[in-house]
Design an enzyme around this catalytic site. Structure first.
Site, PDB file in Angstrom:
ATOM      1  N   HIS A 125      19.604  -4.755  -1.670  1.00 38.22           N
ATOM      2  CA  HIS A 125      18.691  -3.755  -2.230  1.00 38.22           C
ATOM      3  C   HIS A 125      17.283  -3.970  -1.691  1.00 38.22           C
ATOM      4  O   HIS A 125      16.984  -4.993  -1.053  1.00 38.22           O
ATOM      5  CB  HIS A 125      18.684  -3.845  -3.754  1.00 38.22           C
ATOM      6  N   HIS A 129      16.448   1.256 -10.939  1.00 33.96           N
ATOM      7  CA  HIS A 129      16.711   0.463  -9.733  1.00 33.96           C
ATOM      8  C   HIS A 129      18.176   0.575  -9.339  1.00 33.96           C
ATOM      9  O   HIS A 129      19.064   0.710 -10.193  1.00 33.96           O
ATOM     10  CB  HIS A 129      16.348  -1.004  -9.960  1.00 33.96           C
ATOM     11  N   CYS A 154      14.060   1.407  -3.426  1.00 32.05           N
ATOM     12  CA  CYS A 154      15.480   1.116  -3.667  1.00 32.05           C
ATOM     13  C   CYS A 154      16.388   2.311  -3.383  1.00 32.05           C
ATOM     14  O   CYS A 154      17.402   2.191  -2.688  1.00 32.05           O
ATOM     15  CB  CYS A 154      15.676   0.607  -5.085  1.00 32.05           C
TER      16      CYS A 154
END
Length: 205
Positions: A173, A161, A109
């Site tokens: 993402h 994240h 990510c």
């Protein structure tokens, strides 16, 4: 000067004036064919010369006022934000790889976010999501714009994240092992549960 001669001169002056008015009206695009003088405007003895003029003026069609009101367009995404979002979308379907920083190897990510900002804004972001969260300007959810970063706590209290906000709740993402770069929505139950907040990197401030 006799009354008849005065009346004749007055009649000629009136006709000249009416002719000028008709010409001006024609030049202005006004149709004067329906203008008529009533019987009292007949130029004879005892007539009221101005009554026909007043009638003509009363029948003059109102000129419509045409004013252009500028229409306000909806706010548009700024050039740099659109560039960033468009570039991020071109990376869809690249597989997730823990620690990945390049399309050829895959992205995690933070590696995905870092790659997009480096190649569009020439801005080097911190290397992990927790550090990225600590930098930049805090943004309220209602004020999020394209290109802002959205952060999540998947496990525990640590930020783990990050994604790039697009619009209307959507963000792009690199999710997790076995998945690839994709678009999700903050309204989805899973992401809504783990959403922490948004930050605006200095390159977008």
């Amino acid at each position: 000067m006799t009354s008849k001669r005065m009346m004749l001169l007055f009649s000629l002056a009136f006709l000249a004036s009416a002719s000028s008015m008709t010409q001006a009206s024609t030049n202005a695009g006004i149709d004067t064919r329906h203008w008529q003088m009533d019987s009292s405007s007949t130029l004879g003895v005892g007539a009221t010369p101005l009554s026909g003029t007043m009638l003509a003026l009363s029948n003059l069609p109102a000129l419509a006022e045409t004013s252009t009101v500028p229409t306000r367009s909806a706010p548009k995404t700024s050039g740099v934000r659109k560039l960033l979002a468009d570039f991020a979308v071109t990376l869809r379907d690249i597989r997730y790889r823990r620690g990945g920083r390049e399309p050829s190897t895959g992205f995690d990510c933070s590696g995905f976010v870092r790659y997009v900002f480096r190649h569009t804004l020439q801005q080097d972001l911190p290397s992990d999501s927790a550090s990225q969260y600590l930098s930049g300007e805090k943004v309220a959810r209602a004020d999020m714009k394209t290109g802002d970063l959205v952060f999540f706590r998947i496990r525990g209290k640590r930020i783990s994240h990050v994604g790039i906000y697009l619009d209307n709740g959507r963000f792009i993402h690199s999710p997790s092992t076995g998945k690839s770069v994709s678009i999700s929505n903050l309204s989805e139950a899973y992401w809504a549960k783990h959403f922490v907040g948004a930050k605006r990197p200095s390159g977008l401030s």
